[in-house]
Design an enzyme around this catalytic site. Structure first.
Site, mmCIF file in Angstrom:
data_model
loop_
_atom_site.group_PDB
_atom_site.id
_atom_site.type_symbol
_atom_site.label_atom_id
_atom_site.label_comp_id
_atom_site.label_asym_id
_atom_site.label_seq_id
_atom_site.Cartn_x
_atom_site.Cartn_y
_atom_site.Cartn_z
ATOM 1 N N TYR A 162 12.900 122.990 12.571
ATOM 2 C CA TYR A 162 12.670 122.372 11.388
ATOM 3 C C TYR A 162 11.049 122.931 11.033
ATOM 4 O O TYR A 162 10.683 122.480 11.627
ATOM 5 C CB TYR A 162 12.907 120.870 11.183
ATOM 6 C CG TYR A 162 12.274 120.625 9.513
ATOM 7 C CD1 TYR A 162 13.604 120.421 8.525
ATOM 8 C CD2 TYR A 162 11.693 119.361 9.609
ATOM 9 C CE1 TYR A 162 13.020 119.727 7.001
ATOM 10 C CE2 TYR A 162 11.394 118.995 8.425
ATOM 11 C CZ TYR A 162 11.816 119.296 7.150
ATOM 12 O OH TYR A 162 11.464 119.183 6.172
ATOM 13 N N ARG A 207 7.059 94.385 9.068
ATOM 14 C CA ARG A 207 6.352 96.028 10.098
ATOM 15 C C ARG A 207 7.613 95.426 11.414
ATOM 16 O O ARG A 207 7.270 96.524 12.098
ATOM 17 C CB ARG A 207 5.124 95.652 9.750
ATOM 18 C CG ARG A 207 4.508 97.120 11.088
ATOM 19 C CD ARG A 207 3.236 97.195 10.757
ATOM 20 N NE ARG A 207 2.486 96.562 10.343
ATOM 21 C CZ ARG A 207 1.547 96.204 11.266
ATOM 22 N NH1 ARG A 207 2.244 95.584 12.569
ATOM 23 N NH2 ARG A 207 0.954 95.081 10.737
ATOM 24 N N ASP A 266 17.349 116.301 17.897
ATOM 25 C CA ASP A 266 17.608 116.164 16.559
ATOM 26 C C ASP A 266 18.477 116.832 15.777
ATOM 27 O O ASP A 266 19.184 117.691 15.964
ATOM 28 C CB ASP A 266 16.441 117.703 15.918
ATOM 29 C CG ASP A 266 16.226 116.673 13.607
ATOM 30 O OD1 ASP A 266 16.930 116.231 13.570
ATOM 31 O OD2 ASP A 266 15.427 117.363 13.429
ATOM 32 N N LYS A 276 19.005 112.919 5.122
ATOM 33 C CA LYS A 276 20.398 113.882 5.278
ATOM 34 C C LYS A 276 21.435 113.327 5.132
ATOM 35 O O LYS A 276 22.153 112.387 3.793
ATOM 36 C CB LYS A 276 20.027 115.261 5.789
ATOM 37 C CG LYS A 276 18.129 115.594 5.620
ATOM 38 C CD LYS A 276 17.970 115.614 4.620
ATOM 39 C CE LYS A 276 16.525 115.963 4.875
ATOM 40 N NZ LYS A 276 15.432 116.795 6.333
HETATM 41 C C1 LIG Z 1 14.197 116.822 6.431
HETATM 42 C C2 LIG Z 1 14.981 117.174 8.348
HETATM 43 C C3 LIG Z 1 13.330 116.791 8.812
HETATM 44 C C4 LIG Z 1 12.756 115.407 8.344
HETATM 45 O O1 LIG Z 1 13.183 114.906 8.035
HETATM 46 P P1 LIG Z 1 12.521 113.619 6.175
HETATM 47 O O2 LIG Z 1 12.587 112.635 6.704
HETATM 48 O O3 LIG Z 1 12.322 114.400 5.045
HETATM 49 O O4 LIG Z 1 10.774 113.770 7.211
HETATM 50 C C5 LIG Z 1 13.455 116.504 10.800
HETATM 51 N N1 LIG Z 1 14.328 117.420 10.526
HETATM 52 C C6 LIG Z 1 15.519 117.652 10.133
HETATM 53 C C7 LIG Z 1 15.987 118.846 10.888
HETATM 54 C C8 LIG Z 1 15.719 118.324 8.857
HETATM 55 O O5 LIG Z 1 16.315 118.667 8.483
#
Ligand SMILES: *Cc1c(COP(=O)(O)O)cnc(C)c1O
Length: 380
Positions: free
Chosen positions: A98, A46, A172, A197
């Site tokens: 998001y 962890r 982000d 992603k």
């Molecule tokens: C998918 C996404 C998230 C969240 O991420 P997860 O891996 O699904 O928890 C946050 N910000 C953006 C822009 C995203 O596309």
């Protein structure tokens, strides 16, 4: 080292014990100590794990940051950032964040005592105004390009807004990836990724990460990572790290395919509006060109006709899958109103400009002719 070289080599030094060119996957929860307290820097997974540490080093270097903490999902990474704040601290969010981030802020952290204000638009003034409405503004939360509208915010200008108010600035960077945009270089303090992603890139893993400009700025996040424990497993880290090795190649193809798709859609009689930052007439085009080295793989558009046309479009797609998420090698189509943004109220969606005929494409790296033909058939 330049980007593509770092993506392949940082954290991927051959294993000194065996010479294995690819470092082993460290599937271990604990580490045998020579004597109590005498060890090689790893005690319990962890707190730290060599496979995770390798991914963190690589991600930090790709974002031009000093340090990175990996998480079990993008939302776990977002949660860790917000957990570093105290009750009554204020967060300013972009107007088109998001959906999951909006839900986390408004439905979880507001009841826990954070104050949240959303900017009313993408202009710096809208962010400054939202900050002024908070008693103790601490964090500016940006997303560019945004989801699903692909709005662009000026990271340099907003980093200045944040600095002038002593706020931390987080971007982000999930939609652009560090290949196309480096927020820390533009003045942000921290970058958030859903590594699910583009970074993972193969739709086979959920993960997240925070990269900080300085090791000191990562310290509070590192503390939460260990203390609340939303860590990724070694296999997940391995998959994301493997994905990074082809990020540069994939992003080039995503960008090229998306440009073709956006052009075709903008000339199609059944399409009213195409949102793509690569078009000169996109309101954020100039800013995007100044902070991104390519326009990304996402294209959003609206159909002329209503709900039946939307259903028929999705029914007739064969190469594109109807699915949430983005950034994988395969092309995906989604309907924000009933999928990613269904947790927002109809009013919030309307206020945010997300219509019921809006379709969001994550353009993959298949042969573009097949993608164009698939979309043309579904539109017909
Ligand atoms: C998918 C996404 C998230 C969240 O991420 P997860 O891996 O699904 O928890 C946050 N910000 C953006 C822009 C995203 O596309």
């Amino acid at each position: 080292m330049r980007f593509s070289t770092k993506a392949i080599h940082i954290g991927q030094e051959p294993d000194p014990a065996t010479g294995a060119t690819i470092p082993p996957l460290h599937l271990t929860s604990t580490y045998t100590q020579e004597l109590p307290g005498r060890h090689k820097g790893y005690e319990y997974s962890r707190s730290n794990n060599p496979t995770r540490a390798a991914l963190e080093r690589c991600l930090a270097s790709l974002e031009e940051g000093e340090a990175c903490a990996a998480f079990s999902s993008g939302m776990a990474a977002a949660t860790a950032v917000l957990q570093t704040l105290r009750p009554r601290d204020g967060v300013v969010g972009g107007h088109d964040l998001y959906g999951g981030t909006v839900r986390l802020l408004t439905q979880h952290f507001v009841p826990w005592g954070l104050e949240v204000a959303f900017a009313s638009g993408s202009e710096p003034d809208a962010y400054a105004e939202a900050a002024s409405s908070l008693s103790r503004p601490r964090l500016l939360w940006l997303e560019t390009p945004s989801n699903p509208l692909l709005d662009i915010v000026d990271v340099r200008a907003l980093a200045a807004v944040g600095k002038s108010r002593d706020m931390q600035v987080l971007v982000d960077n999930t939609f652009a990836s560090p290949y196309l945009q480096k927020p820390l270089v533009l003045g942000a303090d921290r970058v958030l990724h859903s590594t699910t992603k583009y970074l993972g890139g193969h739709s086979d893993v959920i993960g997240g990460a925070i990269v900080a400009r300085s090791a000191a700025q990562l310290e509070p996040i590192r503390f939460i990572q260990n203390t609340s424990g939303a860590v990724p497993g070694p296999l997940d880290c391995y998959l994301v790290h493997r994905g990074l090795k082809t990020l540069a190649l994939r992003m080039e193809r995503h960008c090229r395919n998306a440009r073709h798709v956006a052009k075709m859609l903008s000339n199609h009689p059944k399409v009213t509006r195409v949102l793509y930052p690569g078009f000169q007439n996109h309101p954020g085009h100039r800013v995007a060109a100044g902070q991104m080295s390519g326009m990304g793989g996402m294209v959003t558009f609206e159909l002329v006709e209503g709900p039946e046309a939307v259903e028929s479009f999705f029914t007739n797609l064969h190469v594109f899958s109807t699915a949430e998420s983005l950034g994988g090698v395969e092309s995906l189509a989604s309907h924000p109103a009933s999928m990613t943004h269904s947790s927002l109220s109809a009013e919030r969606r309307k206020a945010a400009g997300i219509s019921d005929t809006m379709i969001r494409l994550s353009v993959g790296i298949e042969d573009v002719e097949d993608l164009l033909r698939d979309l043309e058939r579904a539109l017909r």
